[in-house]
Scaffold this active site. Sequence first.
Site, PDB file in Angstrom:
ATOM      1  N   TYR A 198      36.949  45.730  -4.199  1.00  0.00           N
ATOM      2  CA  TYR A 198      36.838  44.276  -4.397  1.00  0.00           C
ATOM      3  C   TYR A 198      36.186  43.919  -5.724  1.00  0.00           C
ATOM      4  O   TYR A 198      35.849  42.741  -5.932  1.00  0.00           O
ATOM      5  CB  TYR A 198      35.955  43.651  -3.307  1.00  0.00           C
ATOM      6  CG  TYR A 198      36.341  43.910  -1.880  1.00  0.00           C
ATOM      7  CD1 TYR A 198      37.601  43.555  -1.391  1.00  0.00           C
ATOM      8  CD2 TYR A 198      35.424  44.464  -0.982  1.00  0.00           C
ATOM      9  CE1 TYR A 198      37.925  43.760  -0.061  1.00  0.00           C
ATOM     10  CE2 TYR A 198      35.741  44.669   0.349  1.00  0.00           C
ATOM     11  CZ  TYR A 198      36.999  44.314   0.804  1.00  0.00           C
ATOM     12  OH  TYR A 198      37.307  44.509   2.124  1.00  0.00           O
TER      13      TYR A 198
ATOM     14  N   CYS B 135      37.427  62.334  -7.334  1.00  0.00           N
ATOM     15  CA  CYS B 135      38.361  62.524  -8.446  1.00  0.00           C
ATOM     16  C   CYS B 135      39.248  61.291  -8.650  1.00  0.00           C
ATOM     17  O   CYS B 135      40.463  61.333  -8.381  1.00  0.00           O
ATOM     18  CB  CYS B 135      39.187  63.775  -8.206  1.00  0.00           C
ATOM     19  SG  CYS B 135      38.132  65.219  -8.214  1.00  0.00           S
TER      20      CYS B 135
ATOM     21  N   ARG C 132      33.366  49.185  -1.692  1.00  0.00           N
ATOM     22  CA  ARG C 132      33.413  47.764  -2.083  1.00  0.00           C
ATOM     23  C   ARG C 132      33.491  47.539  -3.601  1.00  0.00           C
ATOM     24  O   ARG C 132      34.285  46.713  -4.059  1.00  0.00           O
ATOM     25  CB  ARG C 132      32.233  46.984  -1.485  1.00  0.00           C
ATOM     26  CG  ARG C 132      32.200  47.011   0.051  1.00  0.00           C
ATOM     27  CD  ARG C 132      31.198  46.039   0.621  1.00  0.00           C
ATOM     28  NE  ARG C 132      31.597  44.669   0.422  1.00  0.00           N
ATOM     29  CZ  ARG C 132      31.073  43.850  -0.466  1.00  0.00           C
ATOM     30  NH1 ARG C 132      30.078  44.255  -1.234  1.00  0.00           N
ATOM     31  NH2 ARG C 132      31.524  42.638  -0.608  1.00  0.00           N
TER      32      ARG C 132
ATOM     33  N   GLU D  24      30.924  34.103  14.601  1.00  0.00           N
ATOM     34  CA  GLU D  24      31.000  35.570  14.746  1.00  0.00           C
ATOM     35  C   GLU D  24      30.876  36.286  13.399  1.00  0.00           C
ATOM     36  O   GLU D  24      31.798  36.956  12.956  1.00  0.00           O
ATOM     37  CB  GLU D  24      32.300  35.978  15.456  1.00  0.00           C
ATOM     38  CG  GLU D  24      33.542  35.399  14.798  1.00  0.00           C
ATOM     39  CD  GLU D  24      34.846  35.809  15.445  1.00  0.00           C
ATOM     40  OE1 GLU D  24      34.864  36.074  16.654  1.00  0.00           O
ATOM     41  OE2 GLU D  24      35.849  35.841  14.723  1.00  0.00           O
TER      42      GLU D  24
HETATM   43  C1  LIG Z   1      38.167  37.737  13.041  1.00  0.00           C
HETATM   44  C2  LIG Z   1      36.964  38.043  12.220  1.00  0.00           C
HETATM   45  N1  LIG Z   1      35.791  37.520  12.581  1.00  0.00           N
HETATM   46  C3  LIG Z   1      34.657  37.771  11.889  1.00  0.00           C
HETATM   47  C4  LIG Z   1      34.674  38.595  10.769  1.00  0.00           C
HETATM   48  C5  LIG Z   1      33.397  38.842  10.048  1.00  0.00           C
HETATM   49  O1  LIG Z   1      33.407  38.460   8.732  1.00  0.00           O
HETATM   50  P1  LIG Z   1      32.050  38.489   7.908  1.00  0.00           P
HETATM   51  O2  LIG Z   1      31.576  39.901   7.924  1.00  0.00           O
HETATM   52  O3  LIG Z   1      32.409  38.031   6.570  1.00  0.00           O
HETATM   53  O4  LIG Z   1      31.097  37.585   8.595  1.00  0.00           O
HETATM   54  C6  LIG Z   1      35.884  39.148  10.351  1.00  0.00           C
HETATM   55  C7  LIG Z   1      35.934  39.984   9.151  1.00  0.00           C
HETATM   56  O5  LIG Z   1      36.929  40.395   8.641  1.00  0.00           O
HETATM   57  C8  LIG Z   1      37.060  38.883  11.101  1.00  0.00           C
HETATM   58  O6  LIG Z   1      38.231  39.393  10.754  1.00  0.00           O
END
Ligand SMILES: Cc1ncc(COP(=O)(O)O)c(C=O)c1O
Length: 409
Positions: A307, A333, A303, A262
């Site tokens: 990060y 600001c 980002r 995912e």
């Molecule tokens: C549960 C879960 N699945 C998938 C992702 C997707 O991560 P990425 O965008 O690094 O593939 C995240 C991102 O935070 C997540 O929390």
Amino acid sequence: MKVPYQPKTLRQIASVHGTPTYVYFEEIIRDRCRKLKDKVSLLPHKLLYAMKANYNPAILKIICEEGIGIDAVSIGELELAKRVGFAPEDVLYSANSITDEEMHTAASYGSLFNIGELYRLARFGEAFPGTDVCIRLNPKVGAGHHEYVVTAGEKSKFGIPMEYLPEALEIAAKHRLKIIGIHQHIGSGILDIADLWSAVEVLLEAAPNFPDLTFINFGGGLGIPYRIGEASFDYDGFQQVLIPRIKEWSEVLPQQLAFWFEPGRYFVAEAGTLLTEVTMLKQNGIGSRTFAGTNSGQNHLIRPMFYNAYHEIFNLSNPTGILYNYDVTGNICESGDRFAKDRPIQEIRVNDILAILDAGAYGYAMSSLYNLRPFPEEVLVRKTGEVEVVRKRVSPTSLIDQLLSETTD
Ligand SMILES: Cc1ncc(COP(=O)(O)O)c(C=O)c1O
């Protein structure tokens, strides 16, 4: 220096639509969807898109058309996924730290819950005994491009630690829950398949504990190369080593399983560019660094500030210009409101258009109304070359109309 995709199109969009504007290319999104399907084709599989990376409905529609499901983490995401046309069985609900109220509302959408806390698993079991569920495990191996995106390991709030597996099974048995899926997501921006494999292995080893198991979800996290010369996630190793190893393992498991992934970033990051205009140049005395101020900022792409992330910046108005070093800053600001520090970029003049690359994931989705500056416009370049506004720019006065309509004296 990394060159943006279709720089001529980007220049045209900046002149017609103005800036700040996020531009997405449909072609790249579809390409990534198809590439990943191909990489995992050896396994019975299902792919989900972590829509938190970019929830623009036009992008979700493309992903839906590609036959990819959704990883949703809030009622808002469930509602949007439903309205875009994703079927409930193609959505996995992986929210954390939810209330009973949210649990009941989420359940009305009919998607499978992915639960990463023993307390929530027990509450879910009490409310919905005898149902199917997926549990999120913490394989104790985390990885990612920054400590804030490492989502497994001892310091992470996510997932049920492996040593609590007996308790999880006990809760499931007590409420007759069928654990049909186990899940992990160890972090974001992973480039080394060895990191992913060490977590994958933990889940494969745990699989025989779950007699009702139908799938294992290995999460997302596939990194992309933000810098020129930076190694990309090892897709060949993924396809030729990791996937065959999973297949080998799966053949000795008692049940036939499907394997899910995912990702969010992988599908959309490289498809998106943030266009911004240079509004000022300044130095703090002789020999100081040069600041190139822009009409965007941390409110549109957090980002770099959040990060310390690197995004390539290309001067679309002076592509062959001599390289000078700049701090590219925003109009917010805050001193940390900076896209790049001491970065060689083609000579920048006031009114030049800068392209901030690989901004399609966690860009607009993490933007805010800080300083009450409106969100950028979002534009999608279709495969045909047609340019569509997929989220309109809102004027500051409309923004304040909206604010005042929502607040009371
Ligand atoms: C549960 C879960 N699945 C998938 C992702 C997707 O991560 P990425 O965008 O690094 O593939 C995240 C991102 O935070 C997540 O929390």
